[in-house]
Design an enzyme around this catalytic site. Structure first.
Site, PDB file in Angstrom:
ATOM      1  N   HIS A 179      -8.331  -5.947   4.418  1.00 63.13           N
ATOM      2  CA  HIS A 179      -8.259  -5.910   5.593  1.00 63.13           C
ATOM      3  C   HIS A 179      -9.870  -5.513   6.390  1.00 63.13           C
ATOM      4  O   HIS A 179     -10.194  -4.776   5.154  1.00 63.13           O
ATOM      5  CB  HIS A 179      -7.676  -4.577   5.112  1.00 63.13           C
ATOM      6  CG  HIS A 179      -6.098  -4.477   5.627  1.00 63.13           C
ATOM      7  ND1 HIS A 179      -4.955  -3.705   4.668  1.00 63.13           N
ATOM      8  CD2 HIS A 179      -5.493  -5.276   5.240  1.00 63.13           C
ATOM      9  CE1 HIS A 179      -4.426  -3.693   5.233  1.00 63.13           C
ATOM     10  NE2 HIS A 179      -4.395  -5.312   5.816  1.00 63.13           N
TER      11      HIS A 179
ATOM     12  N   HIS B  32     -11.660   1.497   2.568  1.00 64.08           N
ATOM     13  CA  HIS B  32     -11.412   2.252   0.986  1.00 64.08           C
ATOM     14  C   HIS B  32     -11.854   3.195   0.548  1.00 64.08           C
ATOM     15  O   HIS B  32     -12.108   3.153  -0.471  1.00 64.08           O
ATOM     16  CB  HIS B  32     -10.083   1.873   1.203  1.00 64.08           C
ATOM     17  CG  HIS B  32      -8.720   2.053   2.028  1.00 64.08           C
ATOM     18  ND1 HIS B  32      -7.465   1.537   2.156  1.00 64.08           N
ATOM     19  CD2 HIS B  32      -8.885   2.184   2.544  1.00 64.08           C
ATOM     20  CE1 HIS B  32      -6.688   1.389   2.677  1.00 64.08           C
ATOM     21  NE2 HIS B  32      -7.880   2.168   3.119  1.00 64.08           N
TER      22      HIS B  32
ATOM     23  N   LYS C  56      -6.941   2.698  -2.642  1.00 61.48           N
ATOM     24  CA  LYS C  56      -7.595   3.497  -1.713  1.00 61.48           C
ATOM     25  C   LYS C  56      -8.098   5.086  -2.061  1.00 61.48           C
ATOM     26  O   LYS C  56      -8.407   4.471  -3.435  1.00 61.48           O
ATOM     27  CB  LYS C  56      -6.632   4.370  -1.079  1.00 61.48           C
ATOM     28  CG  LYS C  56      -6.971   5.169   0.592  1.00 61.48           C
ATOM     29  CD  LYS C  56      -6.247   4.982   1.685  1.00 61.48           C
ATOM     30  CE  LYS C  56      -6.369   5.992   2.744  1.00 61.48           C
ATOM     31  NZ  LYS C  56      -5.027   6.013   3.876  1.00 61.48           N
TER      32      LYS C  56
ATOM     33  N   TRP D 155       1.040  -1.262   0.043  1.00 60.29           N
ATOM     34  CA  TRP D 155      -0.251  -0.006   0.105  1.00 60.29           C
ATOM     35  C   TRP D 155       0.896   1.064   0.042  1.00 60.29           C
ATOM     36  O   TRP D 155       2.042   1.386   0.984  1.00 60.29           O
ATOM     37  CB  TRP D 155      -1.149  -0.368   0.977  1.00 60.29           C
ATOM     38  CG  TRP D 155      -1.874   1.614   1.697  1.00 60.29           C
ATOM     39  CD1 TRP D 155      -2.629   1.441   0.630  1.00 60.29           C
ATOM     40  CD2 TRP D 155      -1.187   2.355   2.507  1.00 60.29           C
ATOM     41  NE1 TRP D 155      -3.017   3.297   0.600  1.00 60.29           N
ATOM     42  CE2 TRP D 155      -1.952   3.771   1.472  1.00 60.29           C
ATOM     43  CE3 TRP D 155      -0.283   2.980   3.543  1.00 60.29           C
ATOM     44  CZ2 TRP D 155      -2.255   4.741   2.515  1.00 60.29           C
ATOM     45  CZ3 TRP D 155       0.001   4.179   3.566  1.00 60.29           C
ATOM     46  CH2 TRP D 155      -1.091   4.772   3.939  1.00 60.29           C
TER      47      TRP D 155
ATOM     48  N   ASP E  12      -7.404  -4.404   9.784  1.00 65.67           N
ATOM     49  CA  ASP E  12      -6.472  -3.591  10.305  1.00 65.67           C
ATOM     50  C   ASP E  12      -7.451  -2.388  11.224  1.00 65.67           C
ATOM     51  O   ASP E  12      -7.922  -1.100   9.687  1.00 65.67           O
ATOM     52  CB  ASP E  12      -5.735  -2.580   8.523  1.00 65.67           C
ATOM     53  CG  ASP E  12      -5.291  -1.741   8.192  1.00 65.67           C
ATOM     54  OD1 ASP E  12      -4.099  -1.269   9.183  1.00 65.67           O
ATOM     55  OD2 ASP E  12      -5.024  -1.295   6.689  1.00 65.67           O
TER      56      ASP E  12
ATOM     57  N   GLU F  53      -3.232  -2.689  -2.382  1.00 65.81           N
ATOM     58  CA  GLU F  53      -4.302  -2.442  -1.576  1.00 65.81           C
ATOM     59  C   GLU F  53      -4.381  -0.637  -1.943  1.00 65.81           C
ATOM     60  O   GLU F  53      -3.954  -0.219  -1.402  1.00 65.81           O
ATOM     61  CB  GLU F  53      -4.065  -2.536  -0.430  1.00 65.81           C
ATOM     62  CG  GLU F  53      -5.420  -1.535   0.861  1.00 65.81           C
ATOM     63  CD  GLU F  53      -4.629  -1.303   2.472  1.00 65.81           C
ATOM     64  OE1 GLU F  53      -3.183  -2.295   2.391  1.00 65.81           O
ATOM     65  OE2 GLU F  53      -4.897  -0.939   2.853  1.00 65.81           O
TER      66      GLU F  53
ATOM     67  N   ASP G 223      -9.333  -3.066   1.117  1.00 71.22           N
ATOM     68  CA  ASP G 223      -9.687  -2.530   3.313  1.00 71.22           C
ATOM     69  C   ASP G 223     -11.042  -2.159   2.383  1.00 71.22           C
ATOM     70  O   ASP G 223     -11.676  -0.700   2.389  1.00 71.22           O
ATOM     71  CB  ASP G 223      -8.577  -1.590   2.375  1.00 71.22           C
ATOM     72  CG  ASP G 223      -8.747  -0.934   3.805  1.00 71.22           C
ATOM     73  OD1 ASP G 223      -9.919  -0.497   4.513  1.00 71.22           O
ATOM     74  OD2 ASP G 223      -7.128  -0.401   5.208  1.00 71.22           O
TER      75      ASP G 223
ATOM     76  N   ASP H 106     -10.151   3.921  10.873  1.00 71.45           N
ATOM     77  CA  ASP H 106     -10.032   2.687  11.737  1.00 71.45           C
ATOM     78  C   ASP H 106      -9.950   2.796  13.041  1.00 71.45           C
ATOM     79  O   ASP H 106      -9.301   2.111  13.091  1.00 71.45           O
ATOM     80  CB  ASP H 106      -7.564   2.730  11.620  1.00 71.45           C
ATOM     81  CG  ASP H 106      -7.597   2.456   9.656  1.00 71.45           C
ATOM     82  OD1 ASP H 106      -8.164   1.336   9.480  1.00 71.45           O
ATOM     83  OD2 ASP H 106      -6.913   3.520   9.150  1.00 71.45           O
TER      84      ASP H 106
ATOM     85  N   ASP I 113     -11.826   7.307   6.822  1.00 71.38           N
ATOM     86  CA  ASP I 113     -11.127   5.902   6.932  1.00 71.38           C
ATOM     87  C   ASP I 113     -10.504   5.499   8.006  1.00 71.38           C
ATOM     88  O   ASP I 113      -9.260   6.369   8.390  1.00 71.38           O
ATOM     89  CB  ASP I 113      -9.851   5.739   5.987  1.00 71.38           C
ATOM     90  CG  ASP I 113      -9.001   4.339   5.677  1.00 71.38           C
ATOM     91  OD1 ASP I 113      -9.785   3.700   6.474  1.00 71.38           O
ATOM     92  OD2 ASP I 113      -7.920   4.271   5.012  1.00 71.38           O
TER      93      ASP I 113
END
Ligand code: RNT
Ligand code: ZN
Length: 414
Positions: free
Chosen positions: A281, A257, A222, A181, A321, A220, A254, A291, A289
Site C-alpha cells: 500500500h 504503518h 499497522k 486489515w 492507499d 496488512e 503499507d 494518508d 498515518d
C-alpha cells in the site's frame, strides 16, 4: 532536436535501454483504490462514520455520493492515467440497490457492476473486506474481540469476502488480491497482549480454512491508529509470522504503518528473499498515518528502485492507499498514480548493473557522483514521451480536463 531523442541519448550513453524501460513500465499495473473518490464512505447508507482509527480530513466539494458518480469520477481519472491499471474495491462498495445487507451476507453479484466497469475500462480488480465503520466493531475490536459473537460476525465477513474475491477472479479470468486489515487495538496500555493476538490467530485460521482459486490473500499490519495509540493486535511481527507459517498468505506493507523515521524501501529486499509476492500500500504519512496524496518524494523513488533493481516488477503488487478530502479527489487519484509511475520510470532509467558493480568494487565516490548526476538527467522528456505513446495528456495538460470536469459535473453536486 527532439527533446525525447536528446534525452534518450543521454541515458543510452550510460548504458540504459530506454525502449526496454518504457515497455516494462507499460506492462506494470498499479492498483488504484476506489476509496479516494468518496472519503472511504462506501454505499451502505447506514449513516456510519469512518471508524477504525483512520480519518479522511477536508471538505472539498463534489465528492461522489453513489455508485454512478463514483464510477463516473473513476473513469475520468483512469482516462488521464497512462499504463495498466487495476481498481481496488472494499466490501462497503457493494452495490445492493436500496437494500441494507449485513456484511456477513454480502453476495458476489453485488459486485457485477464493478466487474462490468473493469471490463469496459480494461482494468483488473483487487478486493478488501471492510472491518470498520460498522456497529459490530465493538470497542474498536473485530477478529480479536473477547466476545465470540463479535468475532463470529467478522469471521463470517472474512469468509464471504474471500468467496467474493474468488468470484471476481473467475469472472475476470485474473487473480484478485484480497487484503485483510483490521483496526483492532487499545488506546491505553493493555493488561493482556497475548489474548487478543491468540484470538486473532484463531479467527484468521477460520477465515483461511477454505481453499479458493484465483485469490491472493494478504494481511496488512499497522503500528497504531487514532484512539488506538498503545497497542495494535495485528502488528508487523504478528502478520509476518502468520504469513511465513501459512504458505500462500502474504504480508502487505503499507508505508504509513511504521514509525515516522522507519522506511519500507529497506524492507522490500528481505521480503523478496522469503516470499514470491509482496503486496504494497503506497501512501504518504505526514507525522502520522495521515494518508496524504502520494508525491514523487525520495522514499517513493527508493521504493521504486528496490522493486526495479531487484527485478521484482512481477512480484511486488503495487496498490495505492490514501484519502485526501481537501483537494479535488479525481486530481488526487491522477497525481498519486502518475507519481508512482514516474518513480518506476525513474528507477527503470538507472544504470543498475553499473551501480551495483561500483558498490561491489568499493567505488563509493563514483557511486555517489552518479546517483547525484542522475537526479538532473532529462527524465521529464522520457516521461512525456511515454504519456504520449499511452494516449494520455502530457505534462500538466491533464489538469485542464479536471478543471472542465469540476465545472461541468462536480460543481453540480452538493
Ligand atoms: C488503514 C489501512 C487500510 C485502509 C484501507 C481503507 O490504516 O491502511 O489499508 O486505509 O483499507
Ligand atoms: Zn493501507
Amino acid at each position: 532536436m527532439d527533446s525525447f531523442i536528446e534525452a534518450k541519448q543521454r541515458y543510452e550513453d550510460l548504458g540504459v535501454d530506454v525502449e526496454k524501460a518504457l515497455t516494462l513500465l507499460s506492462s506494470k499495473a498499479i492498483s488504484i483504490h476506489c476509496w479516494q473518490g468518496d472519503d472511504v464512505k462506501g454505499f451502505e447508507n447506514r449513516g456510519a462514520v469512518l471508524s477504525g482509527g483512520i480519518q479522511a480530513t477536508g471538505n472539498y466539494p463534489g465528492k461522489a455520493r453513489n455508485p454512478e458518480e463514483l464510477m463516473e469520477d473513476f473513469e475520468k481519472a483512469i482516462s488521464l492515467i497512462p499504463g495498466k491499471k487495476r481498481i481496488n474495491l472494499h466490501a462497503i462498495y457493494a452495490i445492493t440497490g436500496k437494500k441494507m445487507v449485513e456484511r456477513n451476507r454480502l453476495e458476489p453479484a453485488f459486485f457485477d457492476p464493478w466487474i462490468d466497469f473493469a471490463k469496459k475500462n480494461h482494468t483488473g480488480i483487487d478486493f478488501n473486506p471492510t472491518f470498520f465503520s460498522h456497529p459490530m466493531v465493538k470497542n474498536n475490536l473485530t477478529l480479536s474481540s473477547p466476545e465470540s459473537s463479535v468475532r463470529d460476525y467478522w469471521i463470517g465477513h472474512g469468509i464471504i469476502c474471500r468467496r467474493i474475491a474468488a468470484y471476481i477472479a473467475q469472472k475476470m479470468n485474473d487473480s484478485v488480491l484480497n487484503n485483510l486489515w483490521i483496526p483492532d487495538g487499545y488506546k491505553d496500555i493493555p493488561a493482556d497482549r497475548l489474548g487478543p493476538r491468540q484470538r486473532l490467530k484463531d479467527s484468521l485460521d477460520k477465515i483461511y480454512a477454505e481453499k479458493l482459486s484465483g485469490v491472493i490473500d494478504c494481511l496488512e499490519s499497522k503500528v497504531f491508529g487514532i484512539g488506538l495509540e498503545s497497542y495494535t493486535v495485528g502488528s508487523a511481527e504478528f502478520y509476518l509470522s502468520y504469513a511465513l507459517s501459512h504458505p500462500g498468505i502474504y504480508n502487505l506493507l503499507d508505508n504509513g504503518h511504521y514509525h515516522p523515521t522507519e522506511v519500507i524501501s529497506d524492507k522490500i529486499s528481505s521480503f523478496l528473499i522469503f516470499f514470491d509476492k509482496l503486496p504494497l500500500h503506497v501512501t504518504r504519512p505526514v507525522r502520522w498515518d495521515s494518508d496524504h496524496v502520494v508525491l514523487l518524494d525520495d522514499e517513493l523513488k527508493e521504493i521504486a528502485r528496490e522493486i526495479v533493481r531487484n527485478d521484482a516488477l512481477d512480484k511486488v503488487l503495487i496498490g495505492l492507499d490514501y484519502f485526501d478530502a481537501s483537494v479535488n479527489r479525481i486530481a488526487a487519484w491522477v497525481i498519486g498514480t502518475r507519481n508512482m509511475q514516474k518513480a518506476l520510470l525513474f528507477a527503470l532509467l538507472q544504470p543498475i548493473e553499473k551501480m551495483k558493480k561500483q558498490q561491489d568494487e568499493y567505488r563509493f565516490t563514483e557511486l555517489m557522483m552518479l546517483n547525484e548526476e542522475l537526479k538532473t538527467f532529462p527524465f521529464g522528456a522520457i516521461w512525456d514521451e511515454w504519456c504520449g505513446r499511452e494516449n494520455v495528456p502530457q505534462g500538466r495538460n491533464w489538469f485542464k480536463e479536471i478543471e472542465r470536469y469540476e465545472q461541468d459535473i462536480l460543481s453540480r453536486r452538493n
